[in-house]
Design a protein around this motif. Sequence first.
Motif, mmCIF file in Angstrom:
data_model
loop_
_atom_site.group_PDB
_atom_site.id
_atom_site.type_symbol
_atom_site.label_atom_id
_atom_site.label_comp_id
_atom_site.label_asym_id
_atom_site.label_seq_id
_atom_site.Cartn_x
_atom_site.Cartn_y
_atom_site.Cartn_z
ATOM 1 N N ALA A 1 7.522 3.151 6.531
ATOM 2 C CA ALA A 1 7.090 3.908 5.355
ATOM 3 C C ALA A 1 8.163 4.921 4.948
ATOM 4 O O ALA A 1 8.440 5.093 3.753
ATOM 5 C CB ALA A 1 5.764 4.609 5.639
ATOM 6 N N GLN A 2 8.774 5.566 5.921
ATOM 7 C CA GLN A 2 9.852 6.508 5.614
ATOM 8 C C GLN A 2 11.028 5.796 4.955
ATOM 9 O O GLN A 2 11.630 6.327 4.018
ATOM 10 C CB GLN A 2 10.323 7.228 6.873
ATOM 11 N N TRP B 1 0.832 -1.197 0.000
ATOM 12 C CA TRP B 1 0.000 0.000 0.000
ATOM 13 C C TRP B 1 0.872 1.254 0.000
ATOM 14 O O TRP B 1 0.606 2.206 -0.746
ATOM 15 C CB TRP B 1 -0.946 -0.007 1.200
ATOM 16 N N VAL B 2 1.909 1.272 0.833
ATOM 17 C CA VAL B 2 2.801 2.441 0.887
ATOM 18 C C VAL B 2 3.442 2.672 -0.473
ATOM 19 O O VAL B 2 3.477 3.795 -0.977
ATOM 20 C CB VAL B 2 3.889 2.270 1.980
ATOM 21 N N GLY C 1 6.475 11.613 -1.595
ATOM 22 C CA GLY C 1 5.539 11.957 -0.533
ATOM 23 C C GLY C 1 5.965 13.023 0.454
ATOM 24 O O GLY C 1 5.296 13.207 1.471
ATOM 25 N N ARG D 1 10.185 5.272 1.360
ATOM 26 C CA ARG D 1 10.286 6.541 0.641
ATOM 27 C C ARG D 1 11.745 6.929 0.399
ATOM 28 O O ARG D 1 12.109 7.363 -0.691
ATOM 29 C CB ARG D 1 9.577 7.646 1.414
ATOM 30 N N ALA E 1 -4.229 4.023 5.955
ATOM 31 C CA ALA E 1 -3.392 2.848 5.690
ATOM 32 C C ALA E 1 -3.964 1.615 6.381
ATOM 33 O O ALA E 1 -4.062 0.541 5.775
ATOM 34 C CB ALA E 1 -1.965 3.099 6.158
ATOM 35 N N LEU F 1 5.271 4.019 10.591
ATOM 36 C CA LEU F 1 5.703 5.291 10.021
ATOM 37 C C LEU F 1 7.180 5.240 9.633
ATOM 38 O O LEU F 1 7.568 5.688 8.553
ATOM 39 C CB LEU F 1 5.443 6.437 10.992
ATOM 40 N N LEU G 1 1.058 10.284 4.216
ATOM 41 C CA LEU G 1 0.753 9.037 4.917
ATOM 42 C C LEU G 1 -0.209 9.317 6.070
ATOM 43 O O LEU G 1 0.100 10.088 6.973
ATOM 44 C CB LEU G 1 2.042 8.410 5.459
ATOM 45 N N ARG G 2 -1.362 8.703 6.002
ATOM 46 C CA ARG G 2 -2.354 8.793 7.071
ATOM 47 C C ARG G 2 -2.561 7.374 7.591
ATOM 48 O O ARG G 2 -3.062 6.508 6.873
ATOM 49 C CB ARG G 2 -3.651 9.391 6.540
ATOM 50 N N MET G 3 -2.174 7.151 8.832
ATOM 51 C CA MET G 3 -2.208 5.802 9.390
ATOM 52 C C MET G 3 -3.630 5.239 9.433
ATOM 53 O O MET G 3 -3.816 4.037 9.245
ATOM 54 C CB MET G 3 -1.567 5.778 10.775
ATOM 55 N N HIS H 1 1.077 4.201 -2.915
ATOM 56 C CA HIS H 1 0.656 5.565 -2.562
ATOM 57 C C HIS H 1 1.847 6.409 -2.105
ATOM 58 O O HIS H 1 1.691 7.324 -1.295
ATOM 59 C CB HIS H 1 -0.409 5.506 -1.452
#
Length: 159
Positions: A97-98, A56-57, A124, A101, A70, A94, A65-67, A60
Amino acid sequence: MAHLDLALCLVRQASPVLADLTARYLVVDHRPTQAGYAIASHLARTDPTASTFENWVRAHIDQPLRMTEAARAVGASERTLQRAVDKVLGIPPLRFAQSIRLEQAAHLLRTTDLPTETIARRVGYENASTLTTLLHQRLGTTPRLRSGAMPAGTSRGST
């Protein structure tokens, strides 16, 4: 270890991404810690929730990023997502996800001539300063050191 450095240099000429992945698997570098070599994406595949979150990350990556969003997309509560990712990777969602990215940003910095601001938005982040700070903190690099770029004060012929 010179033979590994040479082999990775040759591989890097054909594919910087493959060379970086190979180095991570072989744990080859000059870093004092091995934490940078944990291949979170590989570990995430051992848990369906973490794996779905990773996918998903990546799908998108250019969006904030909105937990809550997600967790809903993964089909879990925020707490369940938090526990699953932390259990498998030892880091919060988080941070994972970072890392995804930053991995993509580093790849774009090495393989394109896109401005840092454009790359930041593609992965992002609202501005280049956030990306630059995270690259420095997490990867010990800056956007200025691109593939083929030489640090100031060096030349291709020097050793």
